[in-house]
Design a protein around this motif. Structure first.
Motif, PDB file in Angstrom:
ATOM      1  N   TRP A  46       0.834  -1.204   0.000  1.00 57.48           N
ATOM      2  CA  TRP A  46       0.000   0.000   0.000  1.00 57.48           C
ATOM      3  C   TRP A  46       0.867   1.250   0.000  1.00 57.48           C
ATOM      4  CZ3 TRP A  46      -4.429   0.155  -1.936  1.00 57.48           C
ATOM      5  CH2 TRP A  46      -5.388  -0.822  -1.726  1.00 57.48           C
ATOM      6  N   SER A  47       2.003   1.200   0.680  1.00 60.49           N
ATOM      7  CA  SER A  47       2.877   2.377   0.673  1.00 60.49           C
ATOM      8  C   SER A  47       3.467   2.612  -0.714  1.00 60.49           C
ATOM      9  CB  SER A  47       3.977   2.247   1.726  1.00 60.49           C
ATOM     10  OG  SER A  47       4.848   1.194   1.416  1.00 60.49           O
ATOM     11  N   ILE A 125      -6.812  -2.070  -6.154  1.00 60.08           N
ATOM     12  CA  ILE A 125      -5.986  -0.877  -6.362  1.00 60.08           C
ATOM     13  C   ILE A 125      -6.786   0.167  -7.145  1.00 60.08           C
ATOM     14  CG2 ILE A 125      -3.926   0.002  -7.544  1.00 60.08           C
ATOM     15  CD1 ILE A 125      -2.661  -2.784  -6.939  1.00 60.08           C
ATOM     16  N   SER A 128      -9.451   1.705  -4.859  1.00 63.58           N
ATOM     17  CA  SER A 128      -8.864   2.558  -3.826  1.00 63.58           C
ATOM     18  C   SER A 128      -8.406   3.893  -4.409  1.00 63.58           C
ATOM     19  CB  SER A 128      -7.681   1.833  -3.179  1.00 63.58           C
ATOM     20  OG  SER A 128      -7.028   2.672  -2.273  1.00 63.58           O
TER      21      SER A 128
END
Length: 143
Positions: A46-47, A125, A128
């Motif tokens: 996620w980072s 992804i 999000s």
């Protein structure tokens, strides 16, 4: 006027098939079976997706000899590739999603899947980043 002959009623009643009683299933059990619930990314992944927001599509291309010479001459900075090939593929896909939404090249998506990611993770992804972009537009951020 023509008519059809009326037949006699059957002596036995027609057999009725029993209907199975409905089975109640908790919502949590159904949600656990859906593929979207299985799609997860780790904190480091996620980072990488978040860091990709600052990169441009041009950062994904390899510089030619002249571009590399000009970069070193004028001290221009290019984003470094990630050392982990799996995370680099994730970064590349995330950059395309941040910049071009659903227009991710097939070659990038193939490399993404070859590194062990799934289409569910790709859709996660997309969802999000789409949420982030729509909320930033509502707040008056970039489009």
């Amino acid at each position: 006027m023509a008519s059809l002959p009326i037949t006699a009623w059957p002596a036995e009643p027609a057999s009725v098939m029993p209907i199975a009683k409905p089975r109640l299933v908790p919502v949590e059990a159904v949600a656990a079976q859906t593929p979207a619930a299985a799609a997860r990314l780790s904190a480091i992944e996620w980072s990488v997706v978040a860091l990709a927001e600052r990169d441009t599509v041009a950062s994904l291309r390899e510089p030619g000899r002249i571009a590399a010479a000009l970069e070193s001459l004028f001290g221009l900075h290019r984003p470094n590739k990630l050392a982990n090939p799996r995370l680099e593929v994730l970064r590349r896909v995330a950059v395309f999603v941040w910049r071009q939404r659903w227009k991710v090249p097939k070659s990038e998506l193939t490399a993404f899947l070859a590194e062990g990611f799934t289409l569910d993770q790709y859709e996660l992804i997309q969802a999000s980043i789409g949420k982030q972009l729509s909320s930033s537009r509502q707040r008056g951020g970039r489009s």
